[in-house]
Design an enzyme around this catalytic site. Structure first.
Site, PDB file in Angstrom:
ATOM      1  N   ASN A   1      22.011  24.047  30.501  1.00 41.86           N
ATOM      2  CA  ASN A   1      22.087  22.746  31.174  1.00 41.86           C
ATOM      3  C   ASN A   1      20.750  22.213  31.648  1.00 41.86           C
ATOM      4  OD1 ASN A   1      24.775  21.852  30.899  1.00 41.86           O
ATOM      5  ND2 ASN A   1      25.382  23.619  32.113  1.00 41.86           N
TER       6      ASN A   1
ATOM      7  N   HIS B   1      28.838  32.299  31.761  1.00 45.22           N
ATOM      8  CA  HIS B   1      28.960  30.864  31.508  1.00 45.22           C
ATOM      9  C   HIS B   1      29.513  30.625  30.099  1.00 45.22           C
ATOM     10  CE1 HIS B   1      26.700  26.746  31.247  1.00 45.22           C
ATOM     11  NE2 HIS B   1      27.977  26.594  31.506  1.00 45.22           N
TER      12      HIS B   1
ATOM     13  N   GLU C   1      26.564  32.378  28.117  1.00 48.86           N
ATOM     14  CA  GLU C   1      25.248  32.518  28.753  1.00 48.86           C
ATOM     15  C   GLU C   1      25.448  33.479  29.931  1.00 48.86           C
ATOM     16  OE1 GLU C   1      23.817  28.809  30.433  1.00 48.86           O
ATOM     17  OE2 GLU C   1      21.776  29.218  29.782  1.00 48.86           O
TER      18      GLU C   1
ATOM     19  N   SER D   1      27.902  25.996  36.007  1.00 49.61           N
ATOM     20  CA  SER D   1      27.003  25.425  34.997  1.00 49.61           C
ATOM     21  C   SER D   1      25.565  25.377  35.482  1.00 49.61           C
ATOM     22  CB  SER D   1      27.417  23.982  34.691  1.00 49.61           C
ATOM     23  OG  SER D   1      28.739  23.922  34.249  1.00 49.61           O
TER      24      SER D   1
HETATM   25  N1  LIG Z   1      33.663  21.170  31.715  1.00 50.82           N
HETATM   26  C1  LIG Z   1      32.787  21.839  31.013  1.00 50.82           C
HETATM   27  O1  LIG Z   1      32.472  21.489  29.860  1.00 50.82           O
HETATM   28  C2  LIG Z   1      32.143  23.080  31.588  1.00 50.82           C
HETATM   29  C3  LIG Z   1      31.437  23.943  30.722  1.00 50.82           C
HETATM   30  C4  LIG Z   1      30.904  25.132  31.234  1.00 50.82           C
HETATM   31  C5  LIG Z   1      31.047  25.431  32.577  1.00 50.82           C
HETATM   32  N2  LIG Z   1      31.723  24.569  33.400  1.00 50.82           N
HETATM   33  C6  LIG Z   1      31.883  24.957  34.816  1.00 50.82           C
HETATM   34  O2  LIG Z   1      33.209  25.488  34.977  1.00 50.82           O
HETATM   35  C7  LIG Z   1      33.641  25.223  36.324  1.00 50.82           C
HETATM   36  C8  LIG Z   1      34.965  24.472  36.249  1.00 50.82           C
HETATM   37  O3  LIG Z   1      34.765  23.254  35.576  1.00 50.82           O
HETATM   38  P1  LIG Z   1      35.983  22.460  34.897  1.00 50.82           P
HETATM   39  O4  LIG Z   1      35.363  21.512  33.940  1.00 50.82           O
HETATM   40  O5  LIG Z   1      37.010  23.417  34.432  1.00 50.82           O
HETATM   41  O6  LIG Z   1      36.537  21.647  36.169  1.00 50.82           O
HETATM   42  P2  LIG Z   1      37.982  20.998  36.355  1.00 50.82           P
HETATM   43  O7  LIG Z   1      37.786  19.884  37.316  1.00 50.82           O
HETATM   44  O8  LIG Z   1      38.615  20.693  35.036  1.00 50.82           O
HETATM   45  O9  LIG Z   1      38.857  22.181  37.024  1.00 50.82           O
HETATM   46  C9  LIG Z   1      38.532  22.721  38.277  1.00 50.82           C
HETATM   47  C10 LIG Z   1      39.788  23.386  38.829  1.00 50.82           C
HETATM   48  O10 LIG Z   1      39.413  24.110  40.007  1.00 50.82           O
HETATM   49  C11 LIG Z   1      40.502  24.035  40.899  1.00 50.82           C
HETATM   50  N3  LIG Z   1      40.057  24.387  42.244  1.00 50.82           N
HETATM   51  C12 LIG Z   1      39.373  23.645  43.150  1.00 50.82           C
HETATM   52  N4  LIG Z   1      39.194  24.356  44.275  1.00 50.82           N
HETATM   53  C13 LIG Z   1      39.747  25.575  44.078  1.00 50.82           C
HETATM   54  C14 LIG Z   1      39.895  26.745  44.882  1.00 50.82           C
HETATM   55  N5  LIG Z   1      39.417  26.806  46.116  1.00 50.82           N
HETATM   56  N6  LIG Z   1      40.541  27.797  44.364  1.00 50.82           N
HETATM   57  C15 LIG Z   1      41.058  27.752  43.101  1.00 50.82           C
HETATM   58  N7  LIG Z   1      40.956  26.673  42.296  1.00 50.82           N
HETATM   59  C16 LIG Z   1      40.321  25.599  42.781  1.00 50.82           C
HETATM   60  C17 LIG Z   1      40.988  22.581  40.763  1.00 50.82           C
HETATM   61  O11 LIG Z   1      42.313  22.437  41.274  1.00 50.82           O
HETATM   62  C18 LIG Z   1      40.894  22.388  39.254  1.00 50.82           C
HETATM   63  O12 LIG Z   1      42.120  22.721  38.597  1.00 50.82           O
HETATM   64  C19 LIG Z   1      32.518  24.449  37.010  1.00 50.82           C
HETATM   65  O13 LIG Z   1      31.723  25.343  37.719  1.00 50.82           O
HETATM   66  C20 LIG Z   1      31.768  23.844  35.836  1.00 50.82           C
HETATM   67  O14 LIG Z   1      30.425  23.568  36.125  1.00 50.82           O
HETATM   68  C21 LIG Z   1      32.297  23.408  32.937  1.00 50.82           C
END
Ligand SMILES: NC(=O)c1ccc[n+]([C@@H]2O[C@H](COP(=O)([O-])OP(=O)(O)OC[C@H]3O[C@@H](n4cnc5c(N)ncnc54)[C@H](O)[C@@H]3O)[C@@H](O)[C@H]2O)c1
Length: 315
Positions: free
Chosen positions: A207, A157, A169, A136
Site C-alpha cells: 500500500n 496481509h 504480505e 493494510s
Molecule cells: N478491502 C480490501 O481490499 C482489503 C485488502 C487487504 C486488507 N484489508 C484490510 O482488512 C481489514 C478489513 O477490511 P474490509 O475491507 O474487510 O472491511 P469491511 O468494512 O468490509 O469489514 C469490516 C468488518 O469488521 C466488522 N467489525 C467492526 N468492528 C468490529 C469489532 N470490534 N469486532 C469484530 N468485527 C468488527 C464490521 O462489522 C465489518 O463487518 C482492514 O484492516 C483493511 O485495511 C482490506
C-alpha cells in the site's frame, strides 16, 4: 505448543499443522474471504463480528464463492459442505477466541478500534495463540505494544478476493519473534499462498506503492484532467493493469483507501501522502464503492456492467 513460559534459547519453527483453530475477527470483504481459505484448507474456523447481519452476509458470500469453485471443478460438493460445516459464527469475542491457536483480525481499518481489539484479544486468547492482523497499513509494532505478547503479534496481509489472490504480505513488527514469522510464512504456504516478508513501515510495501497511485488518480479526476472512464482505461491499457485505479479503489472500499492514505500521511509526515479532498468527501457522504453500492461507479447486484456514477457522468 510454542513460547508459553518457554526458556528456549534456540529458535524453533513450528509447523502449521500444529495450528488447528483460527478465529477471524470481522466478516466483511476480507474477513469472509480469509474464513473461506482457512475452512477450505481443513482448519476449524470461528468467524466473529459485532454485527449478526455481517456474519450472515459473510457466510452467504462464502457459500456463493465456494459454489463458483464447485462449478469450475476446483472444489467438490462434499468438500464444500465439509468446509462450510467447519465454520462457526460468533458475536462475542471471548467465546470466539477461547480455543484459538491463531487469530486473524480483519475488522475495519481504524487504529483506535484495532488497538482496543488487540487489548481484548490479549486478555481472552490462550497464551500460545498468535495474534495476526490483516491491516493494510497500521503499525504492527504499535498494535503489538497494546498486548503483553508483542513477540506473537504479526501482520498477515491477504489480498482481495482472498480465495483468488496468491499473495500474503507477512509483516514483522519490531518485537515479532523469528519463530512466529517463520510459522506464519509456512502457514501461508500451506494455504496455497505465496508469502513475502517485509518490515514494519507505514503501508508496508503493497500500500505504500499502490495507494499513492490510487490517490493520484482521484486527484487527477478532482482537477478535471480526465474522466473516470478515461483514467481507468489509460491505466488498464497503457500499463497492463487488470483494472483501473478508480475501479480498484471502489473494490477495496473508499473508506479503507482513505484510512490507508491517512496512515501514510501521518506516518511519514509528508504532504505528498495527503488524501485527496474528493476521496474524503465521498467517504464522508457514504459513497464507499462496491460495498455501499456506489463510488466512482454504480453497482447493481447481479450485474457485471461497469457504469460510471451519475454524479460524475453529469459533469
Ligand atoms: N478491502 C480490501 O481490499 C482489503 C485488502 C487487504 C486488507 N484489508 C484490510 O482488512 C481489514 C478489513 O477490511 P474490509 O475491507 O474487510 O472491511 P469491511 O468494512 O468490509 O469489514 C469490516 C468488518 O469488521 C466488522 N467489525 C467492526 N468492528 C468490529 C469489532 N470490534 N469486532 C469484530 N468485527 C468488527 C464490521 O462489522 C465489518 O463487518 C482492514 O484492516 C483493511 O485495511 C482490506
Amino acid at each position: 505448543m510454542y513460547l508459553g513460559g518457554s526458556k528456549k534459547t534456540k529458535e524453533t519453527i513450528f509447523m502449521p499443522s500444529i495450528l488447528k483453530t483460527v478465529t477471524v475477527i470481522g466478516s466483511g470483504t476480507m474477513g469472509n474471504g480469509i474464513c473461506h481459505v482457512f475452512a477450505h484448507n481443513g482448519f476449524n474456523v470461528n468467524m466473529m463480528d459485532i454485527n449478526q447481519a455481517a456474519l450472515d452476509k459473510g457466510l452467504a458470500t462464502i457459500g456463493k464463492n465456494m459454489d463458483r469453485q464447485v462449478a469450475k471443478g476446483t472444489l467438490s460438493e462434499d468438500a464444500k459442505k465439509e468446509a462450510i460445516s467447519r465454520i462457526k459464527t460468533f458475536t462475542d469475542m471471548e467465546t470466539a477466541v477461547k480455543d484459538a491457536d491463531i487469530v486473524v483480525e480483519a475488522a475495519t481499518e481504524d487504529i483506535d478500534l484495532k488497538l482496543k481489539i488487540f487489548q481484548q484479544l490479549d486478555k481472552f486468547c490462550p497464551p500460545h495463540c498468535i495474534l495476526a492482523t490483516n491491516t493494510s497499513s497500521i503499525s504492527i509494532t504499535r498494535i503489538g505494544s497494546y498486548t503483553k505478547r508483542p513477540g506473537q503479534v504479526i501482520g498477515m496481509h491477504f489480498f482481495n478476493p482472498v480465495p483468488v489472490m496468491k499473495l500474503v504480505e507477512v509483516i514483522s513488527g519490531y518485537a515479532t519473534t523469528d519463530e512466529v514469522k517463520n510459522t506464519i510464512f509456512s502457514l501461508s504456504e500451506s494455504l496455497g499462498k505465496v508469502p513475502c516478508i517485509v518490515n514494519d513501515y507505514p503501508g508496508f510495501i503493497s500500500n505504500r506503492i499502490l495507494m499513492p497511485m490510487i490517490n493520484e488518480a482521484v486527484l487527477a479526476l478532482q482537477e478535471g484532467v480526465a474522466g473516470i472512464a478515461e483514467i481507468d482505461t489509460i491505466m488498464k491499457l497503457g500499463m497492463a493493469h487488470p483494472m483501473g485505479p478508480l475501479q480498484l479503489a471502489d473494490f477495496i472500499g473508499l473508506d479503507t483507501c482513505y484510512s490507508i492514505m491517512h496512515v501514510l500521511h501521518m506516518g511519514f509526515g509528508n504532504q505528498k501522502y495527503a488524501p485527496a479532498t474528493l476521496l474524503a468527501n465521498m467517504v464522508q457522504a457514504g459513497y464507499l464503492g462496491v460495498k455501499s453500492g456506489e463510488g466512482f461507479y454504480k453497482y447493481t447486484p447481479g450485474s457485471k456492467e461497469l457504469v460510471v456514477s451519475e454524479r460524475f457522468a453529469k459533469k
